[in-house]
Design an enzyme around this catalytic site. Sequence first.
Site, short mmCIF file in Angstrom:
data_model
loop_
_atom_site.label_atom_id
_atom_site.label_comp_id
_atom_site.label_asym_id
_atom_site.label_seq_id
_atom_site.Cartn_x
_atom_site.Cartn_y
_atom_site.Cartn_z
N HIS A 165 30.79 37.02 61.63
CA HIS A 165 30.43 38.40 61.94
C HIS A 165 29.00 38.61 61.44
CE1 HIS A 165 30.13 42.67 62.32
NE2 HIS A 165 29.88 42.77 61.03
N ASP B 126 32.75 43.04 67.12
CA ASP B 126 31.88 42.27 68.02
C ASP B 126 32.56 42.07 69.37
OD1 ASP B 126 29.87 41.49 65.82
OD2 ASP B 126 31.81 40.90 65.02
P1 NAI Z 1 30.18 52.34 52.16
O1 NAI Z 1 29.08 51.88 51.26
O2 NAI Z 1 30.15 53.69 52.76
O3 NAI Z 1 31.56 52.23 51.35
C1 NAI Z 1 31.90 51.12 50.59
C2 NAI Z 1 32.88 51.58 49.53
O4 NAI Z 1 33.35 50.42 48.84
C3 NAI Z 1 32.25 52.49 48.48
O5 NAI Z 1 33.08 53.63 48.29
C4 NAI Z 1 32.22 51.61 47.22
O6 NAI Z 1 32.36 52.37 46.03
C5 NAI Z 1 33.41 50.73 47.48
N1 NAI Z 1 33.42 49.50 46.69
C6 NAI Z 1 32.38 48.73 46.31
N2 NAI Z 1 32.81 47.71 45.55
C7 NAI Z 1 34.14 47.84 45.46
C8 NAI Z 1 35.14 47.09 44.79
N3 NAI Z 1 34.84 46.03 44.04
N4 NAI Z 1 36.43 47.50 44.90
C9 NAI Z 1 36.74 48.59 45.64
N5 NAI Z 1 35.83 49.34 46.28
C10 NAI Z 1 34.56 48.96 46.19
O7 NAI Z 1 30.32 51.20 53.25
P2 NAI Z 1 31.02 51.28 54.69
O8 NAI Z 1 30.05 51.77 55.69
O9 NAI Z 1 32.33 51.93 54.57
O10 NAI Z 1 31.19 49.72 54.98
C11 NAI Z 1 32.04 48.92 54.18
C12 NAI Z 1 31.77 47.45 54.44
O11 NAI Z 1 32.13 47.09 55.76
C13 NAI Z 1 30.31 47.03 54.28
O12 NAI Z 1 30.28 45.77 53.61
C14 NAI Z 1 29.85 46.84 55.71
O13 NAI Z 1 28.78 45.92 55.78
C15 NAI Z 1 31.11 46.28 56.31
N6 NAI Z 1 31.18 46.34 57.78
C16 NAI Z 1 31.80 45.29 58.42
C17 NAI Z 1 31.96 45.27 59.78
C18 NAI Z 1 32.63 44.11 60.46
O14 NAI Z 1 32.61 44.10 61.71
N7 NAI Z 1 33.23 43.14 59.80
C19 NAI Z 1 31.45 46.37 60.59
C20 NAI Z 1 30.85 47.44 59.87
C21 NAI Z 1 30.72 47.41 58.49
#
Ligand code: NAI
Length: 325
Positions: free
Chosen positions: A187, A159
Amino acid sequence: TVEPKRIAVTGAAGQICYSLLFRIANGDVYGKDTPVILQLLDLPQAQKAVRGVVMELEDCAFPLLRDVVITDDPADAFRDIDAGFFVGSRPRTAGMERRDLLNANAEIFRTQGRALDAAAKRDAKVIVVGNPANTNAMILAANAPGFPTENITAMLRLDHNRALTQFAQRGGVGVDEIRKLVVWGNHSPTMFADWRNATAAGKPLPDVIGDETWYRDTLIPTVGKRGAAIIEARGASSAASAANAAIDHMRDWIKGSDGDWVSMGISSDGSYGIPEGLMCGVPVICANGSYERVQGLEINAFQQQMLDRTVAELVEERDAVSALL
Ligand code: NAI
Protein backbone atom coordinates in the site's frame (compact mmCIF):
# COMPACT_ATOMS: atom_id res chain seq x y z
CA THR A 1 -30.52 -14.24 19.94
CA VAL A 2 -27.20 -13.56 18.24
CA GLU A 3 -24.14 -13.14 20.49
CA PRO A 4 -22.49 -9.72 20.15
CA LYS A 5 -19.17 -9.54 18.28
CA ARG A 6 -16.29 -7.84 20.06
CA ILE A 7 -14.40 -5.52 17.77
CA ALA A 8 -11.17 -3.75 18.71
CA VAL A 9 -10.37 -0.51 16.93
CA THR A 10 -7.05 1.27 17.46
CA GLY A 11 -6.43 4.94 16.79
CA ALA A 12 -10.02 5.56 17.88
CA ALA A 13 -9.59 9.33 18.25
CA GLY A 14 -8.24 9.72 14.72
CA GLN A 15 -9.92 10.86 11.55
CA ILE A 16 -10.42 7.44 9.90
CA CYS A 17 -12.15 6.19 13.03
CA TYR A 18 -14.42 9.21 13.04
CA SER A 19 -16.03 7.51 10.05
CA LEU A 20 -15.21 3.85 10.72
CA LEU A 21 -16.70 3.52 14.21
CA PHE A 22 -20.10 4.77 13.06
CA ARG A 23 -20.17 2.32 10.16
CA ILE A 24 -19.30 -0.62 12.40
CA ALA A 25 -21.89 0.41 14.98
CA ASN A 26 -24.44 0.67 12.20
CA GLY A 27 -23.95 -3.02 11.36
CA ASP A 28 -22.00 -2.55 8.12
CA VAL A 29 -19.48 -5.32 8.90
CA TYR A 30 -21.42 -8.18 10.47
CA GLY A 31 -24.88 -7.29 9.21
CA LYS A 32 -28.05 -5.95 10.74
CA ASP A 33 -28.71 -9.04 12.85
CA THR A 34 -25.48 -8.98 14.85
CA PRO A 35 -24.92 -6.73 17.88
CA VAL A 36 -21.42 -5.33 18.40
CA ILE A 37 -19.23 -4.28 21.31
CA LEU A 38 -16.52 -1.75 20.46
CA GLN A 39 -13.18 -1.93 22.30
CA LEU A 40 -11.39 1.32 21.57
CA LEU A 41 -7.66 1.85 21.95
CA ASP A 42 -5.78 5.10 21.74
CA LEU A 43 -2.86 6.78 23.49
CA PRO A 44 -3.26 8.20 27.02
CA GLN A 45 -3.32 11.79 25.72
CA ALA A 46 -6.17 10.92 23.31
CA GLN A 47 -8.52 9.38 25.88
CA LYS A 48 -10.57 12.53 26.31
CA ALA A 49 -11.09 12.82 22.56
CA VAL A 50 -12.14 9.15 22.40
CA ARG A 51 -14.72 9.84 25.09
CA GLY A 52 -16.07 12.64 22.92
CA VAL A 53 -16.45 10.28 19.95
CA VAL A 54 -18.20 7.78 22.21
CA MET A 55 -20.65 10.50 23.29
CA GLU A 56 -21.51 10.91 19.62
CA LEU A 57 -21.87 7.16 19.15
CA GLU A 58 -24.32 7.20 22.06
CA ASP A 59 -26.19 10.05 20.43
CA CYS A 60 -26.72 7.96 17.30
CA ALA A 61 -28.71 5.43 19.36
CA PHE A 62 -27.48 2.57 17.18
CA PRO A 63 -29.67 -0.44 18.03
CA LEU A 64 -26.78 -2.88 17.46
CA LEU A 65 -24.23 -1.12 19.67
CA ARG A 66 -24.26 -3.03 22.97
CA ASP A 67 -21.25 -1.61 24.75
CA VAL A 68 -18.11 0.46 24.28
CA VAL A 69 -14.81 -0.06 26.11
CA ILE A 70 -12.30 2.82 26.12
CA THR A 71 -8.71 2.05 27.03
CA ASP A 72 -5.03 2.90 26.51
CA ASP A 73 -3.97 -0.69 27.27
CA PRO A 74 -3.69 -2.99 24.22
CA ALA A 75 -4.39 -6.11 26.31
CA ASP A 76 -7.74 -4.66 27.42
CA ALA A 77 -8.57 -3.59 23.89
CA PHE A 78 -7.85 -7.01 22.35
CA ARG A 79 -9.46 -9.19 25.05
CA ASP A 80 -11.67 -11.88 23.49
CA ILE A 81 -12.07 -9.99 20.21
CA ASP A 82 -13.67 -11.41 17.08
CA ALA A 83 -12.20 -8.70 14.87
CA GLY A 84 -9.56 -6.00 15.09
CA PHE A 85 -9.10 -2.86 13.02
CA PHE A 86 -5.53 -1.64 13.59
CA VAL A 87 -5.81 1.95 12.42
CA GLY A 88 -3.62 3.84 14.91
CA SER A 89 -0.02 4.43 14.01
CA ARG A 90 2.72 7.00 14.28
CA PRO A 91 2.45 9.60 11.53
CA ARG A 92 5.54 11.04 9.89
CA THR A 93 6.53 14.35 11.46
CA ALA A 94 8.94 17.02 10.23
CA GLY A 95 12.53 15.88 10.08
CA MET A 96 11.65 12.20 10.40
CA GLU A 97 13.45 9.84 8.04
CA ARG A 98 11.63 6.91 6.49
CA ARG A 99 13.65 4.53 8.62
CA ASP A 100 12.66 6.40 11.81
CA LEU A 101 9.02 6.13 10.79
CA LEU A 102 9.34 2.40 10.11
CA ASN A 103 11.04 1.86 13.44
CA ALA A 104 8.56 3.92 15.47
CA ASN A 105 5.72 1.91 13.99
CA ALA A 106 7.55 -1.37 14.34
CA GLU A 107 7.79 -0.69 18.06
CA ILE A 108 4.02 -0.02 18.28
CA PHE A 109 3.09 -3.14 16.33
CA ARG A 110 5.51 -5.30 18.31
CA THR A 111 3.79 -4.31 21.55
CA GLN A 112 0.35 -4.75 20.01
CA GLY A 113 1.32 -8.15 18.53
CA ARG A 114 2.21 -9.43 21.98
CA ALA A 115 -1.07 -8.15 23.41
CA LEU A 116 -3.03 -9.66 20.52
CA ASP A 117 -1.34 -13.01 21.12
CA ALA A 118 -2.14 -12.88 24.83
CA ALA A 119 -5.73 -11.65 24.67
CA ALA A 120 -7.58 -12.25 21.39
CA LYS A 121 -9.67 -15.22 20.28
CA ARG A 122 -7.60 -17.41 17.95
CA ASP A 123 -10.10 -16.99 15.13
CA ALA A 124 -10.21 -13.19 15.34
CA LYS A 125 -9.86 -11.45 11.99
CA VAL A 126 -7.37 -8.58 11.90
CA ILE A 127 -6.87 -5.82 9.35
CA VAL A 128 -3.96 -3.38 9.59
CA VAL A 129 -4.73 0.05 8.16
CA GLY A 130 -2.10 2.18 9.92
CA ASN A 131 0.88 2.87 7.68
CA PRO A 132 3.20 1.40 6.62
CA ALA A 133 0.31 -1.09 6.69
CA ASN A 134 1.95 -4.12 5.07
CA THR A 135 5.09 -4.01 7.16
CA ASN A 136 3.16 -3.20 10.34
CA ALA A 137 1.01 -6.29 9.69
CA MET A 138 4.14 -8.41 9.23
CA ILE A 139 5.53 -7.18 12.57
CA LEU A 140 2.20 -7.81 14.28
CA ALA A 141 2.22 -11.42 13.01
CA ALA A 142 5.87 -11.98 13.96
CA ASN A 143 5.13 -10.88 17.51
CA ALA A 144 2.00 -12.99 17.89
CA PRO A 145 3.45 -16.49 17.41
CA GLY A 146 0.42 -18.19 18.98
CA PHE A 147 -2.05 -16.35 16.76
CA PRO A 148 -2.74 -17.66 13.22
CA THR A 149 -0.79 -15.56 10.73
CA GLU A 150 -3.48 -16.04 8.09
CA ASN A 151 -5.85 -14.06 10.34
CA ILE A 152 -3.63 -10.97 10.07
CA THR A 153 -4.05 -8.95 6.89
CA ALA A 154 -3.10 -5.53 5.51
CA MET A 155 -5.42 -3.13 3.70
CA LEU A 156 -5.03 -2.83 -0.08
CA ARG A 157 -8.73 -2.37 -0.56
CA LEU A 158 -8.61 1.40 -0.81
CA ASP A 159 -6.22 1.09 -3.76
CA HIS A 160 -8.49 -1.59 -5.21
CA ASN A 161 -11.58 0.59 -4.89
CA ARG A 162 -9.74 3.61 -6.28
CA ALA A 163 -8.75 1.61 -9.35
CA LEU A 164 -12.29 0.22 -9.76
CA THR A 165 -13.79 3.68 -10.09
CA GLN A 166 -11.06 4.94 -12.46
CA PHE A 167 -11.59 1.93 -14.74
CA ALA A 168 -15.38 2.17 -14.54
CA GLN A 169 -15.36 5.87 -15.47
CA ARG A 170 -12.99 5.34 -18.38
CA GLY A 171 -14.85 2.24 -19.63
CA GLY A 172 -18.32 3.77 -19.20
CA VAL A 173 -19.48 0.86 -17.06
CA GLY A 174 -20.71 0.49 -13.50
CA VAL A 175 -18.18 -0.30 -10.78
CA ASP A 176 -20.20 -3.41 -9.97
CA GLU A 177 -19.77 -4.69 -13.55
CA ILE A 178 -16.00 -4.93 -13.15
CA ARG A 179 -14.63 -8.18 -11.77
CA LYS A 180 -11.25 -9.83 -11.28
CA LEU A 181 -9.31 -6.66 -10.70
CA VAL A 182 -6.29 -6.91 -8.44
CA VAL A 183 -3.91 -4.53 -6.75
CA TRP A 184 -0.63 -6.27 -6.00
CA GLY A 185 2.07 -5.37 -3.52
CA ASN A 186 2.57 -2.62 -1.02
CA HIS A 187 0.00 0.00 0.00
CA SER A 188 2.24 2.77 -1.36
CA PRO A 189 2.75 4.51 -4.70
CA THR A 190 4.52 1.34 -5.93
CA MET A 191 1.31 -0.71 -5.76
CA PHE A 192 0.39 -2.36 -9.05
CA ALA A 193 -3.22 -2.05 -10.26
CA ASP A 194 -3.51 -5.01 -12.61
CA TRP A 195 -6.27 -5.20 -15.23
CA ARG A 196 -4.92 -8.20 -17.15
CA ASN A 197 -7.62 -10.64 -16.00
CA ALA A 198 -10.33 -8.07 -15.27
CA THR A 199 -13.68 -8.11 -17.02
CA ALA A 200 -16.35 -5.44 -17.52
CA ALA A 201 -19.84 -6.86 -17.97
CA GLY A 202 -18.19 -10.16 -18.91
CA LYS A 203 -15.83 -8.76 -21.58
CA PRO A 204 -12.08 -8.37 -21.07
CA LEU A 205 -11.54 -4.94 -19.49
CA PRO A 206 -8.40 -4.19 -21.57
CA ASP A 207 -10.54 -4.68 -24.73
CA VAL A 208 -13.40 -2.57 -23.41
CA ILE A 209 -11.06 0.33 -22.67
CA GLY A 210 -8.70 -0.41 -25.56
CA ASP A 211 -5.99 2.02 -24.52
CA GLU A 212 -2.87 0.39 -23.12
CA THR A 213 -1.02 3.72 -23.01
CA TRP A 214 -3.69 5.26 -20.81
CA TYR A 215 -3.52 2.21 -18.56
CA ARG A 216 0.26 2.32 -18.14
CA ASP A 217 0.88 6.05 -18.14
CA THR A 218 -2.27 7.40 -16.49
CA LEU A 219 -4.23 4.78 -14.58
CA ILE A 220 -1.35 3.18 -12.69
CA PRO A 221 0.24 6.45 -11.47
CA THR A 222 -3.18 8.02 -10.78
CA VAL A 223 -4.11 5.23 -8.40
CA GLY A 224 -0.59 5.15 -6.93
CA LYS A 225 -0.62 8.88 -6.19
CA ARG A 226 -4.27 9.19 -5.22
CA GLY A 227 -3.50 9.48 -1.52
CA ALA A 228 -1.23 12.46 -2.18
CA ALA A 229 -3.81 14.05 -4.51
CA ILE A 230 -6.42 13.88 -1.75
CA ILE A 231 -4.08 15.46 0.79
CA GLU A 232 -3.39 18.23 -1.73
CA ALA A 233 -7.09 18.87 -2.39
CA ARG A 234 -8.56 18.31 1.06
CA GLY A 235 -5.72 19.44 3.26
CA ALA A 236 -6.01 16.14 5.11
CA SER A 237 -5.48 12.50 4.19
CA SER A 238 -8.25 10.20 2.98
CA ALA A 239 -10.42 9.19 5.88
CA ALA A 240 -14.01 8.26 4.94
CA SER A 241 -12.82 6.31 1.89
CA ALA A 242 -10.17 4.54 3.97
CA ALA A 243 -12.82 3.62 6.56
CA ASN A 244 -15.11 2.40 3.78
CA ALA A 245 -12.34 0.23 2.34
CA ALA A 246 -11.65 -1.30 5.76
CA ILE A 247 -15.36 -2.12 6.06
CA ASP A 248 -15.40 -3.68 2.56
CA HIS A 249 -12.30 -5.76 3.34
CA MET A 250 -13.68 -7.10 6.61
CA ARG A 251 -17.26 -7.61 5.39
CA ASP A 252 -16.10 -9.63 2.36
CA TRP A 253 -13.76 -11.71 4.53
CA ILE A 254 -16.64 -12.52 6.88
CA LYS A 255 -19.51 -12.77 4.41
CA GLY A 256 -17.72 -13.76 1.20
CA SER A 257 -16.86 -11.94 -2.03
CA ASP A 258 -19.43 -13.69 -4.19
CA GLY A 259 -16.78 -15.41 -6.31
CA ASP A 260 -15.12 -12.13 -7.24
CA TRP A 261 -11.48 -11.34 -6.58
CA VAL A 262 -10.59 -8.78 -3.96
CA SER A 263 -7.13 -7.45 -3.10
CA MET A 264 -5.83 -8.24 0.37
CA GLY A 265 -2.39 -7.96 1.91
CA ILE A 266 -1.68 -11.44 3.25
CA SER A 267 1.40 -13.30 4.38
CA SER A 268 3.12 -14.70 1.31
CA ASP A 269 3.44 -18.46 0.93
CA GLY A 270 5.99 -17.93 -1.84
CA SER A 271 3.43 -17.85 -4.69
CA TYR A 272 4.32 -15.64 -7.67
CA GLY A 273 7.92 -15.49 -6.40
CA ILE A 274 6.90 -13.18 -3.53
CA PRO A 275 9.28 -13.94 -0.63
CA GLU A 276 7.59 -15.98 2.08
CA GLY A 277 6.31 -14.01 5.03
CA LEU A 278 6.01 -10.62 3.30
CA MET A 279 2.53 -9.11 3.71
CA CYS A 280 1.81 -8.52 0.08
CA GLY A 281 -1.33 -7.52 -1.81
CA VAL A 282 -2.58 -10.43 -3.92
CA PRO A 283 -5.92 -11.50 -5.42
CA VAL A 284 -8.09 -13.58 -3.08
CA ILE A 285 -11.59 -15.00 -3.14
CA CYS A 286 -13.45 -14.88 0.17
CA ALA A 287 -15.94 -17.58 1.14
CA ASN A 288 -17.13 -19.28 4.34
CA GLY A 289 -15.33 -16.86 6.61
CA SER A 290 -11.91 -17.30 5.05
CA TYR A 291 -9.96 -16.33 1.96
CA GLU A 292 -8.21 -18.32 -0.70
CA ARG A 293 -5.34 -16.91 -2.80
CA VAL A 294 -5.97 -16.96 -6.54
CA GLN A 295 -3.23 -19.29 -7.70
CA GLY A 296 -1.58 -20.16 -10.98
CA LEU A 297 -2.08 -16.91 -12.91
CA GLU A 298 0.24 -16.51 -15.83
CA ILE A 299 2.38 -13.38 -15.32
CA ASN A 300 3.70 -11.52 -18.39
CA ALA A 301 6.84 -9.39 -18.56
CA PHE A 302 5.08 -6.11 -17.74
CA GLN A 303 3.26 -7.60 -14.77
CA GLN A 304 6.50 -9.16 -13.53
CA GLN A 305 8.31 -5.84 -13.75
CA MET A 306 5.56 -4.06 -11.80
CA LEU A 307 5.35 -6.84 -9.22
CA ASP A 308 9.14 -6.87 -8.76
CA ARG A 309 9.15 -3.14 -8.09
CA THR A 310 6.56 -3.20 -5.32
CA VAL A 311 7.91 -6.43 -3.79
CA ALA A 312 11.41 -4.88 -3.70
CA GLU A 313 9.99 -2.06 -1.61
CA LEU A 314 8.41 -4.53 0.83
CA VAL A 315 11.75 -6.33 1.13
CA GLU A 316 13.46 -3.00 1.85
CA GLU A 317 10.92 -2.20 4.56
CA ARG A 318 11.32 -5.65 6.07
CA ASP A 319 15.10 -5.27 6.15
CA ALA A 320 14.80 -1.88 7.85
CA VAL A 321 12.85 -3.39 10.77
CA SER A 322 14.43 -6.85 10.81
CA ALA A 323 15.61 -6.43 14.40
CA LEU A 324 12.00 -6.39 15.57
CA LEU A 325 10.92 -9.51 13.70
P1 NAI B 1 -4.92 10.25 12.68
O1 NAI B 1 -3.58 10.81 12.95
O2 NAI B 1 -6.10 11.14 12.52
O3 NAI B 1 -5.27 9.22 13.85
C1 NAI B 1 -4.37 8.27 14.33
C2 NAI B 1 -4.77 7.94 15.74
O4 NAI B 1 -3.94 6.86 16.18
C3 NAI B 1 -4.56 9.09 16.72
O5 NAI B 1 -5.72 9.26 17.51
C4 NAI B 1 -3.37 8.61 17.57
O6 NAI B 1 -3.43 9.10 18.91
C5 NAI B 1 -3.57 7.12 17.50
N1 NAI B 1 -2.38 6.34 17.85
C6 NAI B 1 -1.09 6.62 17.59
N2 NAI B 1 -0.30 5.68 18.13
C7 NAI B 1 -1.12 4.79 18.71
C8 NAI B 1 -0.88 3.60 19.44
N3 NAI B 1 0.36 3.16 19.70
N4 NAI B 1 -1.95 2.91 19.92
C9 NAI B 1 -3.20 3.36 19.69
N5 NAI B 1 -3.48 4.49 19.02
C10 NAI B 1 -2.45 5.18 18.54
O7 NAI B 1 -4.72 9.31 11.42
P2 NAI B 1 -5.83 8.73 10.41
O8 NAI B 1 -6.06 9.71 9.32
O9 NAI B 1 -6.98 8.22 11.17
O10 NAI B 1 -5.00 7.54 9.76
C11 NAI B 1 -4.58 6.44 10.54
C12 NAI B 1 -3.54 5.63 9.79
O11 NAI B 1 -4.10 5.03 8.63
C13 NAI B 1 -2.34 6.43 9.29
O12 NAI B 1 -1.17 5.65 9.50
C14 NAI B 1 -2.59 6.54 7.80
O13 NAI B 1 -1.38 6.71 7.08
C15 NAI B 1 -3.21 5.19 7.54
N6 NAI B 1 -3.96 5.07 6.28
C16 NAI B 1 -3.89 3.86 5.63
C17 NAI B 1 -4.58 3.64 4.46
C18 NAI B 1 -4.48 2.32 3.76
O14 NAI B 1 -5.03 2.24 2.63
N7 NAI B 1 -3.87 1.27 4.28
C19 NAI B 1 -5.40 4.70 3.88
C20 NAI B 1 -5.46 5.91 4.63
C21 NAI B 1 -4.74 6.09 5.80
